[in-house]
Design a protein around this motif. Structure first.
Motif, PDB file in Angstrom:
ATOM      1  N   ALA A 201      35.586  -1.959  19.254  1.00 63.66           N
ATOM      2  CA  ALA A 201      34.421  -1.982  20.133  1.00 63.66           C
ATOM      3  C   ALA A 201      33.761  -3.361  20.114  1.00 63.66           C
ATOM      4  CB  ALA A 201      33.423  -0.919  19.709  1.00 63.66           C
ATOM      5  N   LEU A 202      33.426  -3.860  21.295  1.00 60.85           N
ATOM      6  CA  LEU A 202      32.768  -5.162  21.406  1.00 60.85           C
ATOM      7  C   LEU A 202      31.252  -5.021  21.405  1.00 60.85           C
ATOM      8  CD1 LEU A 202      35.068  -6.779  24.125  1.00 60.85           C
ATOM      9  CD2 LEU A 202      35.157  -7.125  21.651  1.00 60.85           C
TER      10      LEU A 202
ATOM     11  N   ALA B 122      34.071  -2.172  27.153  1.00 60.01           N
ATOM     12  CA  ALA B 122      33.533  -2.292  25.798  1.00 60.01           C
ATOM     13  C   ALA B 122      34.606  -2.373  24.726  1.00 60.01           C
ATOM     14  CB  ALA B 122      32.614  -1.100  25.518  1.00 60.01           C
ATOM     15  N   TRP B 123      35.869  -2.113  25.106  1.00 57.12           N
ATOM     16  CA  TRP B 123      36.923  -2.058  24.107  1.00 57.12           C
ATOM     17  C   TRP B 123      37.897  -3.225  24.225  1.00 57.12           C
ATOM     18  CZ3 TRP B 123      36.396   1.165  20.175  1.00 57.12           C
ATOM     19  CH2 TRP B 123      35.618   2.321  20.340  1.00 57.12           C
ATOM     20  N   SER B 124      38.311  -3.737  23.080  1.00 63.49           N
ATOM     21  CA  SER B 124      39.288  -4.834  22.997  1.00 63.49           C
ATOM     22  C   SER B 124      40.536  -4.314  22.305  1.00 63.49           C
ATOM     23  CB  SER B 124      38.709  -6.012  22.216  1.00 63.49           C
ATOM     24  OG  SER B 124      39.708  -6.971  21.898  1.00 63.49           O
TER      25      SER B 124
ATOM     26  N   PHE C  52      29.798   1.449  17.634  1.00 66.20           N
ATOM     27  CA  PHE C  52      29.054   0.197  17.600  1.00 66.20           C
ATOM     28  C   PHE C  52      30.024  -0.980  17.487  1.00 66.20           C
ATOM     29  CE2 PHE C  52      26.313   3.527  15.994  1.00 66.20           C
ATOM     30  CZ  PHE C  52      25.119   3.308  16.689  1.00 66.20           C
ATOM     31  N   SER C  53      29.512  -2.169  17.719  1.00 68.93           N
ATOM     32  CA  SER C  53      30.340  -3.376  17.682  1.00 68.93           C
ATOM     33  C   SER C  53      31.101  -3.475  16.360  1.00 68.93           C
ATOM     34  CB  SER C  53      29.462  -4.616  17.857  1.00 68.93           C
ATOM     35  OG  SER C  53      30.217  -5.800  17.744  1.00 68.93           O
ATOM     36  N   GLY C  54      32.430  -3.654  16.452  1.00 69.64           N
ATOM     37  CA  GLY C  54      33.265  -3.772  15.270  1.00 69.64           C
ATOM     38  C   GLY C  54      33.975  -2.495  14.881  1.00 69.64           C
ATOM     39  N   ASP C  55      33.553  -1.352  15.433  1.00 64.71           N
ATOM     40  CA  ASP C  55      34.240  -0.093  15.135  1.00 64.71           C
ATOM     41  C   ASP C  55      35.635  -0.098  15.738  1.00 64.71           C
ATOM     42  OD1 ASP C  55      32.054   0.837  13.787  1.00 64.71           O
ATOM     43  OD2 ASP C  55      31.310   2.109  15.414  1.00 64.71           O
ATOM     44  N   SER C  56      36.600   0.463  15.016  1.00 66.44           N
ATOM     45  CA  SER C  56      37.991   0.519  15.485  1.00 66.44           C
ATOM     46  C   SER C  56      38.425   1.969  15.680  1.00 66.44           C
ATOM     47  CB  SER C  56      38.924  -0.168  14.492  1.00 66.44           C
ATOM     48  OG  SER C  56      38.614  -1.542  14.361  1.00 66.44           O
TER      49      SER C  56
END
Length: 304
Positions: A138-139, A154-156, A124-128
């Protein structure tokens, strides 16, 4: 920690030595980065037996490349008030030399990397996650997409330089005002951007050029956005931007136009000055050449 008189970065241990003087018995403390990213004390060492409890306010450590029989040199210096020279405690400065173990058997430090990416797991958003030696965040909701496989996926990718500066990565979104390092150059984002390489004129990035001397004028850069009034140096001369400009270098102060900018009235007998033609007839002029002369001296304006 109080009464720290000197600090020394130890590149071999990637830690900071902090020296406390006679206030705390001349104790040297190694500082590390903990799992939260904070700098905290790691281990403290008492002074060598022969080192006096004086105002020792200087400390230097030799690199591991100089190690002999497992030790390397450490040097302390006092402030001159507690000199132990013959005849007086104030006789002068003193240097003291000792040896430190090259292998201090220190543990790990720093913020641990997140767990490895799992192709079957839902994120989910914020998961590393860790993937291929890098850290990604994850964005949005994602599953099965390998980090870094898509430029706008989806990944930064998160990357930080050793000095703490943010490194530009192609998959990371940046917002207005964000500062990054790319190829040893510093840039600031002019608007939201993702995937656009810094250093391209007219793009979302503007290079931040540091003057070669404190308080000086920075060199002109084709990747910097300038507004009216900003000064730059270029080919040994100083220029001032007249309005918004980017990617166009200042002209040489001796540059002249090959063709007139304004058609001359045949009945006009008074010649127009080059400066007047430049300023009134050509809106492409970006910089004025700064002569440093007092008012009344003519300065040159050229095509940008």
């Amino acid at each position: 920690m109080g009464h720290v008189m000197d600090v020394q970065f130890d590149a071999d241990t990637q830690r900071i030595w902090a020296l406390c003087d006679n206030t705390c018995g001349v104790v040297s403390t190694l500082l590390k980065v903990d799992t939260t990213g904070a700098i905290v004390p790691d281990v403290a060492y008492s002074k060598p037996a022969g080192l006096p409890v004086d105002n020792l306010e200087g400390f230097a450590l030799a690199p591991n490349s100089t190690c002999v029989d497992g030790t390397k040199e450490a040097v302390w210096s006092d402030d001159g008030i507690y000199g132990t020279g013959t005849g007086s405690a104030t006789e002068g400065h003193a240097l003291y030399s000792g040896r430190v173990d090259c292998d201090l058997r220190l543990g790990s430090q720093g913020v641990p990397k997140p767990v490895a990416w799992d192709s079957k797991k839902v994120y989910f958003s914020g998961d590393s996650v860790s993937y291929d030696g890098s850290v990604y965040q994850a964005l949005w909701y994602t599953s099965g997409e390998a980090p870094g496989s898509k430029k706008n996926g989806a990944w930064s990718q998160l990357a930080i330089a050793a000095d703490g500066h943010t490194l530009w990565t192609v998959t990371r979104p940046f917002n207005t005002g964000d500062v990054v390092v790319y190829q040893n150059r510093v840039f600031t984002a002019l608007w939201y951007t993702r995937g656009t390489t810094p250093g391209v004129a007219g793009g979302p990035w503007s290079e931040i050029v540091t003057p070669s001397t404190p308080g000086g004028i920075p060199a002109w850069s084709s990747a910097t956005v300038y507004t009216g009034g900003e000064k730059v140096t270029y080919q040994g001369h100083t220029y001032q931007a007249q309005w918004y400009s980017t990617g166009t270098p200042p002209p040489h102060p001796k540059q002249r136009l090959e063709t007139p900018l304004l058609k001359r009235n045949p009945r006009e007998t008074r010649p127009r000055s080059p400066l007047r033609r430049h300023l009134r007839g050509d809106r492409r002029a970006r910089f004025l050449f700064c002569t440093g002369k007092p008012p009344g001296h003519v300065i040159h304006s050229g095509l940008a």
